[in-house]
Design an enzyme around this catalytic site. Structure first.
Site, short mmCIF file in Angstrom:
data_model
loop_
_atom_site.label_atom_id
_atom_site.label_comp_id
_atom_site.label_asym_id
_atom_site.label_seq_id
_atom_site.Cartn_x
_atom_site.Cartn_y
_atom_site.Cartn_z
N SER A 79 0.81 -1.22 0.00
CA SER A 79 0.00 0.00 0.00
C SER A 79 0.85 1.27 0.00
O SER A 79 0.47 2.25 -0.68
CB SER A 79 -0.98 0.00 1.18
OG SER A 79 -0.33 -0.27 2.40
N ASP A 83 -5.23 -2.29 7.97
CA ASP A 83 -5.23 -3.70 7.56
C ASP A 83 -4.28 -4.50 8.44
O ASP A 83 -3.27 -5.01 7.98
CB ASP A 83 -4.89 -3.85 6.08
CG ASP A 83 -3.50 -3.34 5.73
OD1 ASP A 83 -3.01 -2.44 6.44
OD2 ASP A 83 -2.90 -3.86 4.77
#
Length: 284
Positions: free
Chosen positions: A100, A164
């Site tokens: 990410s 996450d």
């Protein structure tokens, strides 16, 4: 959590769903001239070798990103995400997978702020080195959950938050829920993206309903929930069946973009005949 290394799972079906959503959210936020802040609470190392010993142990990327990498018929949102993966592999071969922070590095403008948190000491050092030249960026080895109070409301006013965690520790489920509530209390229009694993655990099955209730109470622009189920549990009921993303204050474009992509993801990433998806939203 400190022992968790995402390199074992890089590029798997869960990364595909998570990073498709992240790409669409950041593309949308970048359409406005005003800068925004991205807060990544569990940032990882930034990028991963799919040829290394960690990724090769179970070769999860082979049932994830590798099934999409060379396809020419992808819907536009998937093709855009895959173009970022290919940009991370300049020789054209799938050797590296962008985490990410790397996707953010591609999509954020110089005026946009990035705040990346990673507790694992090795991954933190790799990430700090990778992002050292990016302006308006801070990489911290503090707990990302505890940083929300310091990060929100953001000086840019516009903000996105990605959470996450590994969920290897069951308390992560409660921490995610608390963090969503805290983020929306501090800045009710923050785009909050929460990834979760689909497991046959009580904490996993109850999480989405609890997230919906919290967003119903505090999110200015409603919520969106997407889940991609690709596998069956083993004979003992163990294993990750798939994963989902819960987004508070989603871009209004996100539902239709995902609806365009999900049938193909079921087709390409499904590992059994019952593979399926869920896509639902509540608007305000």
């Amino acid at each position: 959590m400190l022992a968790y290394r995402h390199a074992f799972h890089a590029g798997n079906h869960a990364d595909v769903l998570k990073h498709l959503v992240l790409t669409r959210v950041l593309r949308y936020m970048g359409e406005k001239d005003k800068p925004y802040t991205l807060i990544d609470t569990h940032a990882g190392a930034g990028g991963y070798s799919v040829e290394g010993r960690y990724a090769q142990k179970n070769a999860e990327y082979g049932e994830g990103v590798a099934r999409l990498y060379d396809r020419k018929d992808l819907p536009a949102p998937l093709a855009d995400y895959m173009s970022l993966v290919k940009a991370f592999n300049p020789d054209g071969q799938l050797r590296q997978y962008p985490g990410s922070p790397a996707i953010a590095n591609f999509l954020l403008r110089e005026t946009d702020r990035l705040r990346a948190y990673e507790l694992h000491s090795t991954d933190h050092r790799i990430l700090a080195s990778y992002l050292e030249s990016r302006p308006n960026t801070q990489v911290s080895d503090r707990d990302g959950f505890s940083a929300i109070k310091a990060e929100l409301p953001s000086p840019t006013r516009r903000a996105a938050l990605l959470m996450d965690p590994s969920y290897e520790i069951k308390t992560d489920y409660a921490k995610v829920l608390t963090a969503l509530r805290e983020a929306l209390e501090r800045a009710a229009d923050t785009v909050v993206m929460i990834w979760y694993p689909q497991l046959q655990l009580l904490e996993s099955t109850q999480l989405v309903q609890r997230l919906k209730a919290s967003a119903d109470a505090a999110a200015k622009k409603g919520w969106l929930h997407v889940r991609l189920t690709v596998a069956q549990a083993d004979e003992r009921g163990f294993g990750m069946l798939g994963s989902g993303m819960f987004i508070a204050n989603p871009p209004f474009t996100l539902h239709d973009e995902l609806a365009e992509c999900l049938p193909l993801l079921v087709e390409r990433l499904g590992q059994y005949d019952g593979a399926n998806y869920v896509l639902e939203q509540k608007t305000v």
